[in-house]
Design a protein around this motif. Structure first.
Motif, PDB file in Angstrom:
ATOM      1  N   TYR A  70     -15.715 -16.642  -4.273  1.00 18.42           N
ATOM      2  CA  TYR A  70     -14.546 -15.967  -3.723  1.00 18.42           C
ATOM      3  C   TYR A  70     -13.547 -16.984  -3.171  1.00 18.42           C
ATOM      4  O   TYR A  70     -12.345 -16.850  -3.364  1.00 18.42           O
ATOM      5  N   LEU A  74      -9.755 -17.401  -4.230  1.00 20.42           N
ATOM      6  CA  LEU A  74      -8.721 -17.196  -3.217  1.00 20.42           C
ATOM      7  C   LEU A  74      -7.761 -18.380  -3.172  1.00 20.42           C
ATOM      8  O   LEU A  74      -6.543 -18.211  -3.186  1.00 20.42           O
ATOM      9  N   SER A 129      -7.481  -9.763   4.273  1.00 20.68           N
ATOM     10  CA  SER A 129      -6.823 -10.810   3.506  1.00 20.68           C
ATOM     11  C   SER A 129      -6.318 -11.913   4.422  1.00 20.68           C
ATOM     12  O   SER A 129      -6.498 -13.103   4.131  1.00 20.68           O
ATOM     13  N   ASP A 132      -9.235 -13.964   5.833  1.00 17.96           N
ATOM     14  CA  ASP A 132      -9.763 -14.866   4.808  1.00 17.96           C
ATOM     15  C   ASP A 132      -8.890 -16.103   4.673  1.00 17.96           C
ATOM     16  O   ASP A 132      -9.383 -17.227   4.574  1.00 17.96           O
TER      17      ASP A 132
END
Length: 337
Positions: A70, A74, A129, A132
Motif C-alpha cells: 500500500y 500511495l 487518506s 496515511d
C-alpha cells in the motif's frame, strides 16, 4: 497451462493449481501471482514443479500492481505527489510565519498561517487518506515546522471524529498549528541532539510550553490557543509539565493536542530514532494512556486511527503480505489479516 520446475519460476507467474507439500499441506493456492517469497516457500517445502497459467503479460502486470504494498502505491500515486508538493509549500509558509511571529513582526497576521494549513486539509477528502499521507511524509526531517503542520491536520481530523462543530474544528486546527512555537526559541543543539538529553537539557526543553504561551499571549488569538500551547504536555494523572495539572484543570483543546502531538512525534523520524510503527504507538497508548489522557478523547482517537488501516496491505513478520480486513475493538493492535 504449463508445468515448470520451481527453479524456473519467475515473479508474476500465476499458479494454475493449488500447490501442496509432500505431507499434504497447502503451500500456495491456485491463482496467485508468484513473488520471491512464495517461490522460496515452495523450495523450503521441497516442491519440485508446479503448473502455471498462460496469462497475458498485461494481466500479470495488473496483478503484480495489486500486490504491491500500500505504501509503494500511495507514494507513487498522483494524489500523494500533489499532496507532497502542497505540503512543502505549506511548510515554507509555516516556517516564515512562525519566525515572523517570534520576531514580533506586527505586519504579519497569524491567521494567514491557519488559512494556508486549512487549504492543505480542505483539498483532501477523507480522514484516512490524510492520515496515511502524513505518515509517509518522512522525506522531511522531524522539525518544528513539519510537526506543527502535522499536529494541526491531525487535530482537525480528530475534532471531526469527536463530532465538534466546524468552528471548534478550526479552533482545534489552530491549537495544533501554534502549540510548539516556543521550541523555536530553544537551543538548536538540544532540539537536534541525536542522543539522550542530560537532566539540564531536559529541564530547558520542558520550558517550551511556557515560552509558547509567552509568545502567543502578545498576539490577538483566542485564549484556547494560548492555553493549549501552555498545557499540551500536562497529563490527566498529574505527571505532566510545566505545572503538573490534573484532568479537571487541563483545557479541552490541550487534551486533544496532547494526543495528536504524541502520536505524530512517535510516528515521525527523530534525530535519535526512526519513526515507530503506528501499531506500536497505539500499544503504548493502550498500556498507560487511560491514566495520562482523557479516556473519551483517547478511545475515540485510537479506534478511528486503526480503522484508517482497514484494507491496507501489510508485510507480516514472516515476510508474507496480507490485507487488514477487520479491527477488533477489544484488541486494536491485533487486526484480522
Amino acid at each position: 497451462m504449463r508445468k515448470l520446475l520451481v527453479s524456473d519460476l519467475k515473479n508474476g507467474m500465476i499458479t494454475g493449481e493449488d500447490v501442496f507439500s509432500t505431507s499434504g499441506q497447502l503451500v500456495v493456492p491456485k491463482g496467485v501471482a508468484l513473488t520471491q517469497n512464495l517461490i522460496a516457500r515452495m523450495i523450503s517445502f521441497n516442491v519440485f514443479s508446479i503448473r502455471i497459467e498462460d496469462e497475458a503479460l498485461e494481466t500479470v502486470v495488473e496483478k503484480l500492481d495489486e500486490q504491491r504494498s500500500y505504501v509503494d502505491r500511495l507514494k507513487n500515486s498522483q494524489e500523494f505527489l500533489t499532496f507532497k508538493k502542497d505540503y512543502s509549500h505549506a511548510m515554507d509558509n509555516v516556517e516564515f510565519g512562525l519566525n515572523a511571529l517570534i520576531a514580533r513582526n506586527e505586519d504579519y497576521d497569524p491567521r494567514t498561517l491557519l488559512d494556508s494549513t486549512m487549504d492543505l486539509i480542505s483539498s483532501r477528502k477523507g480522514s484516512g487518506s490524510i492520515m496515511d499521507m502524513i505518515l509517509n511524509m518522512h522525506d522531511f526531517d522531524d522539525c518544528t515546522y513539519s510537526h506543527s503542520i502535522n499536529v494541526a491536520m491531525i487535530c482537525n481530523i480528530f475534532a471531526d471524529w469527536l463530532r465538534f462543530s466546524e468552528e471548534e474544528r478550526n479552533l482545534a486546527t489552530a491549537c495544533g498549528l501554534f502549540h510548539d512555537i516556543g521550541k523555536l526559541n530553544m537551543p538548536k543543539e538540544i532540539i537536534n541532539k541525536p542522543g539522550k538529553l542530560t537532566n539540564e537539557e531536559y529541564r530547558i526543553i520542558k520550558t517550551h510550553p511556557l515560552e509558547s504561551y509567552k509568545l502567543l499571549s502578545e498576539l490577538d488569538l483566542p485564549e484556547e490557543i494560548k492555553n493549549a500551547a501552555l498545557m499540551h504536555h500536562e497529563r490527566c494523572d498529574g505527571s505532566g509539565y510545566p505545572y503538573g495539572f490534573t484532568g479537571d484543570k487541563i483545557s479541552k483543546m490541550a487534551k486533544l493536542v496532547a494526543i495528536a502531538d504524541v502520536y505524530d512525534a512517535m510516528t515521525s523520524n527523530r534525530s535519535y530514532r526512526d519513526a515507530l510503527c503506528p501499531f506500536t504507538v497505539i500499544t503504548t497508548f493502550e498500556d498507560d494512556g487511560l491514566q495520562k489522557y482523557d479516556p473519551k478523547f483517547l478511545l475515540t482517537f485510537l479506534e478511528n486511527v486503526v480503522n484508517t488501516f482497514v484494507n491496507q496491505t501489510v508485510r507480516l513478520s514472516n515476510g508474507l503480505e496480507g490485507r487488514i480486513i477487520f479491527i477488533n475493538p477489544v484488541s486494536l493492535t491485533r487486526p484480522t489479516i
